[in-house]
Enzyme design. Structure first.
Site, PDB file in Angstrom:
ATOM      1  N   LYS A  45       0.854  -1.207   0.000  1.00 35.71           N
ATOM      2  CA  LYS A  45       0.000   0.000   0.000  1.00 35.71           C
ATOM      3  C   LYS A  45       0.874   1.235   0.000  1.00 35.71           C
ATOM      4  O   LYS A  45       2.046   1.196   0.394  1.00 35.71           O
ATOM      5  CB  LYS A  45      -0.926   0.029   1.220  1.00 35.71           C
ATOM      6  CG  LYS A  45      -0.251   0.014   2.608  1.00 35.71           C
ATOM      7  CD  LYS A  45       0.221   1.338   3.161  1.00 35.71           C
ATOM      8  CE  LYS A  45       0.810   1.217   4.569  1.00 35.71           C
ATOM      9  NZ  LYS A  45       1.598   2.368   5.019  1.00 35.71           N
ATOM     10  N   MET A  55      11.024  -4.726   4.271  1.00 37.10           N
ATOM     11  CA  MET A  55      10.465  -4.614   5.630  1.00 37.10           C
ATOM     12  C   MET A  55      10.833  -3.253   6.208  1.00 37.10           C
ATOM     13  O   MET A  55      11.938  -2.769   6.008  1.00 37.10           O
ATOM     14  CB  MET A  55      10.994  -5.737   6.512  1.00 37.10           C
ATOM     15  CG  MET A  55      10.633  -7.101   5.983  1.00 37.10           C
ATOM     16  SD  MET A  55      10.581  -8.350   7.270  1.00 37.10           S
ATOM     17  CE  MET A  55      12.274  -8.762   7.449  1.00 37.10           C
ATOM     18  N   GLY A  56       9.877  -2.657   6.914  1.00 40.82           N
ATOM     19  CA  GLY A  56      10.128  -1.323   7.466  1.00 40.82           C
ATOM     20  C   GLY A  56      10.171  -0.273   6.371  1.00 40.82           C
ATOM     21  O   GLY A  56      10.829   0.760   6.495  1.00 40.82           O
ATOM     22  N   GLY A  57       9.442  -0.516   5.291  1.00 39.20           N
ATOM     23  CA  GLY A  57       9.473   0.405   4.159  1.00 39.20           C
ATOM     24  C   GLY A  57       8.270   1.329   4.110  1.00 39.20           C
ATOM     25  O   GLY A  57       8.175   2.188   3.241  1.00 39.20           O
ATOM     26  N   GLY A  58       7.299   1.122   5.021  1.00 37.49           N
ATOM     27  CA  GLY A  58       6.097   1.960   5.001  1.00 37.49           C
ATOM     28  C   GLY A  58       5.108   1.555   3.923  1.00 37.49           C
ATOM     29  O   GLY A  58       4.134   2.254   3.658  1.00 37.49           O
ATOM     30  N   GLY A  95       4.090  -4.243   4.203  1.00 38.82           N
ATOM     31  CA  GLY A  95       4.307  -5.659   3.894  1.00 38.82           C
ATOM     32  C   GLY A  95       3.796  -6.608   4.964  1.00 38.82           C
ATOM     33  O   GLY A  95       3.080  -7.570   4.662  1.00 38.82           O
ATOM     34  N   GLY A  96       4.153  -6.352   6.210  1.00 39.65           N
ATOM     35  CA  GLY A  96       3.750  -7.253   7.300  1.00 39.65           C
ATOM     36  C   GLY A  96       2.243  -7.273   7.480  1.00 39.65           C
ATOM     37  O   GLY A  96       1.625  -8.337   7.636  1.00 39.65           O
ATOM     38  N   SER A  97       1.632  -6.095   7.429  1.00 36.93           N
ATOM     39  CA  SER A  97       0.171  -5.994   7.593  1.00 36.93           C
ATOM     40  C   SER A  97      -0.537  -6.703   6.443  1.00 36.93           C
ATOM     41  O   SER A  97      -1.554  -7.385   6.638  1.00 36.93           O
ATOM     42  CB  SER A  97      -0.263  -4.531   7.591  1.00 36.93           C
ATOM     43  OG  SER A  97       0.484  -3.798   8.519  1.00 36.93           O
ATOM     44  N   SER A  98      -0.006  -6.545   5.239  1.00 37.06           N
ATOM     45  CA  SER A  98      -0.605  -7.177   4.071  1.00 37.06           C
ATOM     46  C   SER A  98      -0.487  -8.696   4.170  1.00 37.06           C
ATOM     47  O   SER A  98      -1.448  -9.422   3.885  1.00 37.06           O
ATOM     48  CB  SER A  98       0.097  -6.673   2.808  1.00 37.06           C
ATOM     49  OG  SER A  98      -0.412  -7.313   1.671  1.00 37.06           O
ATOM     50  N   ASP A 125      -2.718  -1.242  10.214  1.00 36.07           N
ATOM     51  CA  ASP A 125      -2.959  -1.236   8.766  1.00 36.07           C
ATOM     52  C   ASP A 125      -3.610  -2.515   8.252  1.00 36.07           C
ATOM     53  O   ASP A 125      -3.917  -2.609   7.063  1.00 36.07           O
ATOM     54  CB  ASP A 125      -1.636  -1.047   8.011  1.00 36.07           C
ATOM     55  CG  ASP A 125      -1.113   0.376   8.104  1.00 36.07           C
ATOM     56  OD1 ASP A 125      -1.854   1.242   8.599  1.00 36.07           O
ATOM     57  OD2 ASP A 125       0.021   0.613   7.681  1.00 36.07           O
TER      58      ASP A 125
HETATM   59  C1  CDM Z   1       1.738   4.984   9.938  1.00 31.39           C
HETATM   60  C2  CDM Z   1       1.123   3.872   9.125  1.00 31.39           C
HETATM   61  O1  CDM Z   1       2.103   3.198   8.346  1.00 31.39           O
HETATM   62  C3  CDM Z   1       0.093   4.466   8.174  1.00 31.39           C
HETATM   63  O2  CDM Z   1      -0.300   3.539   7.236  1.00 31.39           O
HETATM   64  C4  CDM Z   1       0.477   2.871  10.023  1.00 31.39           C
HETATM   65  O3  CDM Z   1      -0.589   3.405  10.742  1.00 31.39           O
HETATM   66  C5  CDM Z   1       1.412   2.093  10.880  1.00 31.39           C
HETATM   67  O4  CDM Z   1       0.826   0.845  10.991  1.00 31.39           O
HETATM   68  P1  CDM Z   1       1.589  -0.445  11.549  1.00 31.39           P
HETATM   69  O5  CDM Z   1       2.996  -0.509  11.019  1.00 31.39           O
HETATM   70  O6  CDM Z   1       0.669  -1.601  11.323  1.00 31.39           O
HETATM   71  O7  CDM Z   1       1.695  -0.030  13.018  1.00 31.39           O
HETATM   72  P2  CDM Z   1       1.480  -0.854  14.350  1.00 31.39           P
HETATM   73  O8  CDM Z   1       2.276  -2.115  14.283  1.00 31.39           O
HETATM   74  O9  CDM Z   1       0.032  -0.905  14.657  1.00 31.39           O
HETATM   75  O10 CDM Z   1       2.190   0.162  15.349  1.00 31.39           O
HETATM   76  C6  CDM Z   1       3.588   0.337  15.456  1.00 31.39           C
HETATM   77  C7  CDM Z   1       3.868   1.463  16.429  1.00 31.39           C
HETATM   78  O11 CDM Z   1       3.624   2.733  15.792  1.00 31.39           O
HETATM   79  C8  CDM Z   1       2.963   3.641  16.644  1.00 31.39           C
HETATM   80  N1  CDM Z   1       1.661   4.023  16.053  1.00 31.39           N
HETATM   81  C9  CDM Z   1       1.136   3.300  15.014  1.00 31.39           C
HETATM   82  C10 CDM Z   1      -0.064   3.686  14.430  1.00 31.39           C
HETATM   83  C11 CDM Z   1      -0.718   4.820  14.954  1.00 31.39           C
HETATM   84  N2  CDM Z   1      -1.877   5.234  14.438  1.00 31.39           N
HETATM   85  N3  CDM Z   1      -0.185   5.521  15.985  1.00 31.39           N
HETATM   86  C12 CDM Z   1       0.996   5.136  16.528  1.00 31.39           C
HETATM   87  O12 CDM Z   1       1.475   5.771  17.449  1.00 31.39           O
HETATM   88  C13 CDM Z   1       2.833   2.950  17.984  1.00 31.39           C
HETATM   89  O13 CDM Z   1       3.944   3.335  18.747  1.00 31.39           O
HETATM   90  C14 CDM Z   1       2.960   1.465  17.643  1.00 31.39           C
HETATM   91  O14 CDM Z   1       3.531   0.733  18.680  1.00 31.39           O
HETATM   92  N1  ATP Z   2       5.336 -11.229   7.540  1.00 33.93           N
HETATM   93  C1  ATP Z   2       6.047 -10.134   7.847  1.00 33.93           C
HETATM   94  N2  ATP Z   2       6.499  -9.347   6.870  1.00 33.93           N
HETATM   95  C2  ATP Z   2       7.214  -8.232   7.172  1.00 33.93           C
HETATM   96  N3  ATP Z   2       7.541  -7.864   8.404  1.00 33.93           N
HETATM   97  C3  ATP Z   2       7.120  -8.621   9.422  1.00 33.93           C
HETATM   98  C4  ATP Z   2       6.360  -9.786   9.178  1.00 33.93           C
HETATM   99  N4  ATP Z   2       6.085 -10.332  10.355  1.00 33.93           N
HETATM  100  C5  ATP Z   2       6.636  -9.545  11.291  1.00 33.93           C
HETATM  101  N5  ATP Z   2       7.274  -8.513  10.750  1.00 33.93           N
HETATM  102  C6  ATP Z   2       7.961  -7.427  11.498  1.00 33.93           C
HETATM  103  O1  ATP Z   2       7.225  -6.209  11.310  1.00 33.93           O
HETATM  104  C7  ATP Z   2       8.095  -5.104  11.016  1.00 33.93           C
HETATM  105  C8  ATP Z   2       7.363  -4.103  10.106  1.00 33.93           C
HETATM  106  O2  ATP Z   2       7.197  -4.703   8.881  1.00 33.93           O
HETATM  107  P1  ATP Z   2       6.375  -4.087   7.677  1.00 33.93           P
HETATM  108  O3  ATP Z   2       6.897  -4.697   6.410  1.00 33.93           O
HETATM  109  O4  ATP Z   2       4.922  -4.225   7.905  1.00 33.93           O
HETATM  110  O5  ATP Z   2       6.795  -2.578   7.782  1.00 33.93           O
HETATM  111  P2  ATP Z   2       6.233  -1.337   7.109  1.00 33.93           P
HETATM  112  O6  ATP Z   2       6.177  -1.553   5.627  1.00 33.93           O
HETATM  113  O7  ATP Z   2       7.002  -0.184   7.623  1.00 33.93           O
HETATM  114  O8  ATP Z   2       4.746  -1.304   7.620  1.00 33.93           O
HETATM  115  P3  ATP Z   2       3.768  -0.083   7.838  1.00 33.93           P
HETATM  116  O9  ATP Z   2       3.582   0.633   6.573  1.00 33.93           O
HETATM  117  O10 ATP Z   2       2.532  -0.833   8.244  1.00 33.93           O
HETATM  118  O11 ATP Z   2       4.419   0.738   8.913  1.00 33.93           O
HETATM  119  C9  ATP Z   2       9.321  -5.760  10.364  1.00 33.93           C
HETATM  120  O12 ATP Z   2      10.479  -5.006  10.581  1.00 33.93           O
HETATM  121  C10 ATP Z   2       9.391  -7.131  11.025  1.00 33.93           C
HETATM  122  O13 ATP Z   2      10.194  -7.083  12.178  1.00 33.93           O
END
Ligand code: CDM
Ligand code: ATP
Length: 283
Positions: free
Chosen positions: A13, A97-100, A103-106, A138
């Site tokens: 996303k 991973m950690g790219g915003g 990926g993990g949520s999907s 997400d």
């Molecule tokens: C910022 C977004 O990427 C927008 O799409 C998301 O809302 C983040 O979603 P996500 O990675 O699934 O986040 P979560 O795993 O639920 O939360 C990670 C951490 O980010 C912070 N967090 C996240 C979402 C939110 N609305 N407020 C927050 O403060 C919290 O400290 C939480 O512990």
């Molecule tokens: N199946 C998975 N795929 C990716 N990361 C995972 C998974 N399961 C657990 N994780 C953990 O979740 C962290 C965040 O991963 P994700 O790929 O969702 O990051 P993101 O793209 O920054 O997500 P968001 O946009 O929701 O912030 C990773 O660094 C990893 O430690």
């Protein structure tokens, strides 16, 4: 008869805008954001087993088996549905991973929808989205599968249909911790709520950008380079940076110039997730 093996897409996303309205007592932030999907993502294969065991066969560096969102999603669904079946899972992981880009949520959402289908649970999307929210803010939008204006912590979703351009997504080689950005004292948390629908033009900023760009020079560099060709934006809390183009050819042209030094990919924006398009084709 339902098949016992299934391969499903797990798309990325983008956050087309992201405003932070305030911080709740539990530390989570109230947001307004627009989610759109990319026709680009991981592929997850599921095979039903009858002994109740849940096993992810693909190893993730730095993510223990039981912490993986795929396994956590499968276990929660199994526990809450009382299902006695298990599952073998393999993933072809291409999303950083950690790219915003979610990926993990999907991956969690694809697992919930895939297992609901294979285990024949008959759960509706509302119920799957509620379970999904306990795994991450997400997850619900990926369960719903339609581009959305999101409020609350990202769980109050209103379907929207923005333009579907081709995007060039740059992937700076740094992993940004979402929690770290949301706890930065310099983050602005006082954007006024947008009350008009659809969201008026001129609201495309991401409130996380100044903090992320300040902390991560590689993200700043990607924003500057892409910004020479189009409006360069940050998705979520980064690290990925993206810009829209009217055609694939134009996105490819800029990609060829920038990916000499940076990692990136070109993908079509989509208001209906490719996961849902695939599931629809199975019915
Ligand atoms: C910022 C977004 O990427 C927008 O799409 C998301 O809302 C983040 O979603 P996500 O990675 O699934 O986040 P979560 O795993 O639920 O939360 C990670 C951490 O980010 C912070 N967090 C996240 C979402 C939110 N609305 N407020 C927050 O403060 C919290 O400290 C939480 O512990
Ligand atoms: N199946 C998975 N795929 C990716 N990361 C995972 C998974 N399961 C657990 N994780 C953990 O979740 C962290 C965040 O991963 P994700 O790929 O969702 O990051 P993101 O793209 O920054 O997500 P968001 O946009 O929701 O912030 C990773 O660094 C990893 O430690």
């Amino acid at each position: 008869m339902t098949a016992s093996r299934l391969t499903l897409p797990s798309p990325a996303k983008l956050n087309l805008m992201l405003h932070i309205l305030g911080r709740r007592e539990d530390g989570y932030h109230e947001l307004q954001t627009i989610f759109q999907f990319l026709d680009y993502g991981d592929e997850i294969t599921f095979a039903v087993r009858d002994d109740g065991v849940i096993r992810l066969h693909t190893e993730f560096e730095g993510v223990p088996h039981d912490s993986n969102l795929i396994v956590r999603a499968a276990k929660k669904l199994q526990a809450q549905s009382g299902c006695s079946l298990g599952i073998d899972i393999w993933i072809e992981k291409i999303l950083p991973m950690g790219g915003g880009i979610g990926g993990g949520s999907s991956n969690a959402a694809t697992t919930l929808l895939g297992l609901n289908h294979l285990w024949q649970l008959g759960w509706d999307e509302d119920r799957l989205a509620v379970l999904g929210l306990t795994l991450g803010a997400d997850v619900p939008v990926f369960v719903r599968g339609h581009a959305a204006f999101a409020e609350g912590v990202g769980e109050k979703l209103t379907p929207v249909d923005p333009e579907e351009p081709w995007y060039l997504v740059l992937v700076p080689q740094v992993s940004v911790s979402t929690a770290e950005i949301f706890s930065d004292p310099l983050l602005t948390r006082n954007s006024s709520p947008i009350k008009v629908r659809p969201v008026p033009k001129g609201n495309s900023r991401n409130d996380c950008l100044p903090v992320v760009a300040r902390r991560y020079p590689d993200v700043r560099n990607a924003l500057n380079l892409l910004g020479k060709f189009t409006e360069a934006k940050l998705t979520g809390t980064g690290s990925c940076v993206f810009g829209g183009f009217p055609s694939k050819a134009e996105a490819d042209k800029v990609s060829a110039l920038l990916t000499e030094t940076l990692t990136g990919f070109v993908a079509k924006g989509s208001n209906v997730s490719m996961l849902h398009r695939k599931l629809q084709s199975l019915l």
